[in-house]
Design an enzyme around this catalytic site. Structure first.
Site, PDB file in Angstrom:
ATOM      1  N   GLN A 115       0.708  -1.210   0.108  1.00 40.67           N
ATOM      2  CA  GLN A 115       0.045   0.164   0.065  1.00 40.67           C
ATOM      3  C   GLN A 115       0.823   1.176  -0.043  1.00 40.67           C
ATOM      4  O   GLN A 115       0.358   2.262   0.599  1.00 40.67           O
ATOM      5  CB  GLN A 115      -1.177   0.017   1.226  1.00 40.67           C
ATOM      6  CG  GLN A 115      -1.936  -1.160   1.189  1.00 40.67           C
ATOM      7  CD  GLN A 115      -3.222  -1.033   1.863  1.00 40.67           C
ATOM      8  OE1 GLN A 115      -3.088  -0.592   3.095  1.00 40.67           O
ATOM      9  NE2 GLN A 115      -4.280  -1.605   1.742  1.00 40.67           N
ATOM     10  N   LYS A 164       4.051   5.975   8.715  1.00 44.10           N
ATOM     11  CA  LYS A 164       3.202   5.510  10.172  1.00 44.10           C
ATOM     12  C   LYS A 164       4.402   5.811  10.830  1.00 44.10           C
ATOM     13  O   LYS A 164       4.196   5.768  12.218  1.00 44.10           O
ATOM     14  CB  LYS A 164       3.083   4.196   9.899  1.00 44.10           C
ATOM     15  CG  LYS A 164       2.087   3.586  10.961  1.00 44.10           C
ATOM     16  CD  LYS A 164       1.741   2.092  10.544  1.00 44.10           C
ATOM     17  CE  LYS A 164       0.823   1.561  11.491  1.00 44.10           C
ATOM     18  NZ  LYS A 164       0.398   0.333  11.274  1.00 44.10           N
TER      19      LYS A 164
END
Ligand code: TPP
Ligand code: MG
Lengths: 573, 168
Positions: A115, A164
């Site tokens: 992703q 992240k």
């Protein structure tokens, strides 16, 4: 005294709180989990949508209706790429929006990690600005800058890509008063007195002036000044489709909106005026011909715009000023004198009477009839959003507004799927207003999954589906310009929209006969326990007129359905 | 006031914030309007927060005005200007390799001397030299070299600086 340490995601959400964010429209995924986690303890309300495109249009509708920055939060990869259409839509119409995208961890960037999409690269041509954050301590400054950039000057979308590991790492930077580092961004300087004097001098001697008001004037909140100017000069006013309502549409000097499907009398005024003054409109190809020399050939042209790149882009005006519409008008108005326009006003008013917008109320149910009744019943007070197609043009023709910010439509991008989710955003932003979403049977099906979102929050939106069982606008072009060779426009197999609503627990109304229009619309407007669907089954083959074929000039306008075959248009769409 | 020269060949000098992605955004502005970038020089300035970009490109002047404005509009661009020949000095550096037999070497060196080009590598059958000058001087040199075997040419692309006390 040691404070509990916070991570990048928590810092981000705190900064958004400090900016007064009430709602985030979003959809989660792995790379965005830290940010969703930080939302658990926040007073910001997270609105879970059913598709990321819906989230962007909701934020867009919220922003257009309230003037505040709309905020979107999605995950990396497909979550982020699903926002592209909504970012483009906001950019084309100068809507302030902040898009937060999760991203894979920084060591994995560029390695085709799960992703991982180059979201910074994909969106670069579609945003006002963007960031890829590589240090958690940058977050407060980046948020500060993003809000400033999104909402000042010519507003637009700003994207922040958030790996992240960065949102998970400790952030030690101060969360308030972060200093912006924007050496390349400045707002236009105030024009000098001499510039304003020179600009004002161009008006002298004009007998047939026309004010052309665009979305820039709406964003600048210049409604009062526009009215003063029009009344001082005794000049008629036309607006772009986005600026409907900036000038009271029931005013004697109002000509409604101009352009491809604008009013005949507005387009006639464009052909005949001797001076045209654009205030925050960019001479877009929906209102000007492809051969720009054909646009008001003998008229003087004046332009004010906050974006210097709009000056001389499409045409070279006789005078121009870069800056905020309201601020400039405030200083320009005292420099102007009434013009001798009585004959011109007589002509314009005569054209208004002679070529009104018309529709049929017999021979089946006509979309215009439904929209016109809805207009009467809501009396210019409702917030009306539209999707894109024939119904959008009919809504623009048959709804009248005396206030700006009531009318939300995708102008520059023409994005199908915009109408319904933007109404959801507008209703969140303006809970006490009546919100009507006018959508086509085609476009509604692009984002109808947001019925869940509207139902869960019991938003009393009136979803008015103009069902002609066709991709009507394309069918109209095929009929008029391609010998009626219909290709890819038949929406056979449409669902029963009332039953569809029922599946979501949503109230439904159906209109099939002209005689029922008023009564059923009234009932729908009285229903406020949640959203409702009004399924208007209209005649299948209605066409939108007046029409200026794409690329044509105002003088090429066709007021009513032509008897002869029409030439293929020169413009693109 | 934005001054755009009326020919089809243009040199734009940009002062940009030294931030990631600036080059991408500027390249997008050019490609959207169909401008072919001839040369592009990116280099640090005396202030570490900013970089200098000098872009030479071909295209019609009215589109260029728009391109310059759209570059200026980018958040990380501090300034974008086109410089005409009259108000700026230009310069470019190039390395040129010629494959050549001993017998003709002298003939070549005379030409290089005229252009004040410096030889920086000589082998039995090749010469590399360094040339600095304007685009025009490069063109003239290349014309003179047409009778030799030019193996390769690596040019830095044009850089410009405003004349006098004016800043670029
Ligand atoms: C996302 C997207 N795809 C395609 C188009 C091209 N397009 C413009 S209007 C239209 C037809 C819309 O049909 P419908 O929603 O039923 O509205 P109608 O014109 O029938 O009122 C299409 C396909 C578009 N504007 N947006
Ligand atoms: Mg339809």
């Amino acid at each position: 005294m040691s404070k509990k340490s916070i991570n990048g995601a928590e810092a981000l959400i705190k900064c958004l709180e400090n900016k007064g964010v009430e709602y985030i429209f979003g959809y989660p995924g792995g790379a965005a989990i830290p940010i969703f986690d930080a939302l658990v303890d926040s007073k910001i309300k997270l609105i879970l949508t059913r598709h990321e495109q819906g989230a962007t249009h909701m934020a867009d509708g919220y922003a257009r209706a309230t003037g505040k920055v709309g905020v979107v939060l999605v995950t990396s990869g497909p979550g982020a790429t699903n926002t592209v259409t909504g970012i483009f839509t906001a950019q084309m119409d100068s809507v302030p929006m902040l898009v937060l995208t999760g991203q894979t961890i920084t060591p994995a960037l560029g390695k085709d990690a799960f992703q991982e999409a180059d979201v910074f690269g994909i969106t670069a041509p579609l945003v006002k600005h963007s960031y890829l954050v590589k240090n958690p301590n940058d977050i407060p400054r980046v948020v500060e800058e993003s809000f400033y950039i999104a909402s000042t000057g010519r507003p637009g979308p700003v994207l922040i890509d958030l790996p992240k590991d960065i949102t998970s790492a400790v952030c030690t930077a101060a969360l308030t008063n972060s200093e912006m580092d924007l050496p390349g961004y400045s707002l236009p300087k105030d024009p000098t007195d001499a510039e304003l004097d020179a600009f004002a001098a161009v008006f002298k001697g004009s007998k047939k002036p026309l004010l052309l008001i665009g979305h820039g004037a709406v964003i600048s909140r210049a409604a009062k000044e526009v009215k003063q100017l029009a009344e001082l000069l005794c000049a008629p006013v036309t607006t772009t489709i986005l600026a409907k309502g900036i000038f009271p549409e029931d005013h004697e000097l109002s000509l409604g909106f101009l352009g491809m499907h604008g009013t005949a009398y507005a387009n006639m005024a464009v052909s005949e005026c001797d001076l045209i003054f654009s205030i925050g409109s960019r001479w877009d190809d929906r209102i000007t011909p492809a051969k720009i020399e054909r646009f008001c050939p003998t008229a003087k042209k004046l332009h004010i715009d906050i974006d210097p790149a709009e000056i001389n882009k499409i045409l070279v005006p006789d005078a121009s000023i870069v800056g905020d519409a309201k601020a400039i008008l405030k200083r320009l108005i005292p420099r102007l004198k009434p013009l001798k326009t009585q004959d011109w006003i007589d002509t314009v008013v005569r054209n208004k009477k002679r070529y009104p917008l018309k529709y049929k109320i017999h021979g089946g149910l006509h979309a215009q009839h439904v929209l016109s009744e809805m207009n009467e019943l809501t009396n210019g007070n409702a917030i009306v959003t539209t999707d894109v197609g024939q119904h959008q043009m009919w809504a623009a023709q048959f709804f009248n507004f005396n206030l700006p910010d009531r009318w939300l439509t995708s102008g520059g991008a023409g994005t199908m799927g915009f109408g319904f989710p933007s109404a959801i955003g507008a209703q969140f932003g303006c809970p006490n207003d009546v919100v009507v979403a006018v959508v086509g049977d085609g476009g509604f099906q692009m984002t109808e999954c947001e019925l869940s979102t509207a139902a869960i929050h019991k938003l009393p939106i009136k979803i008015l589906i103009i069902d002609n069982k066709y991709l009507g606008m394309v069918r109209q072009w095929q009929e008029l310009f391609y010998d009626d060779r219909l290709s890819g426009v038949d929406l056979v197999g449409n669902p029963d929209f009332v039953k569809l609503g029922e599946a979501y627990g949503i109230k439904g109304f159906r209109i099939k006969r002209p005689a029922d229009v008023k009564r059923i619309l009234k009932r729908a407007l009285d229903y406020n326990e949640g959203p409702c669907i009004i399924h208007a089954e209209v005649v299948k083959e209605g066409n939108v007129f007046p029409m200026i074929p794409a690329g044509g000039a105002a003088s090429d306008m066709v007021i009513e359905a032509p008897k002869r075959k029409m030439e293929k248009p020169q413009g693109s769409t | 006031m934005l001054q755009i020269n009326s020919s089809d060949s243009h040199t734009i000098s940009l002062l940009v914030a030294n931030k990631p992605g600036v080059l991408l955004r500027i390249a997008l502005v050019f490609s959207r309007r169909g401008f072919n970038i001839e040369s592009l020089v990116v280099s640090p300035t005396q202030d570490g927060r900013f970089s200098r970009m000098t872009i030479s490109a071909n295209g019609n002047p009215s589109a260029l005005e728009q391109i310059v404005k759209q570059c200026s509009k980018l958040i990380d661009v501090v300034q974008a200007l086109e410089h005409s020949d009259a108000e700026a000095v230009e310069c470019e550096l190039g390395l040129i390799k010629v494959n050549i037999e001993k017998e003709r070497r002298q003939e070549l060196l005379v030409i290089l001397d005229h252009f004040k080009a410096e030889t920086i590598d000589i082998t039995q059958d090749s010469v590399i030299f360094r040339m600095t000058g304007t685009g025009l001087q490069f063109d003239t040199l290349m014309a003179m070299l047409s009778e030799f075997k030019v193996a390769e040419v690596v040019r830095t692309g044009k850089i410009v600086m405003a004349r006098g006390r004016e800043l670029t």
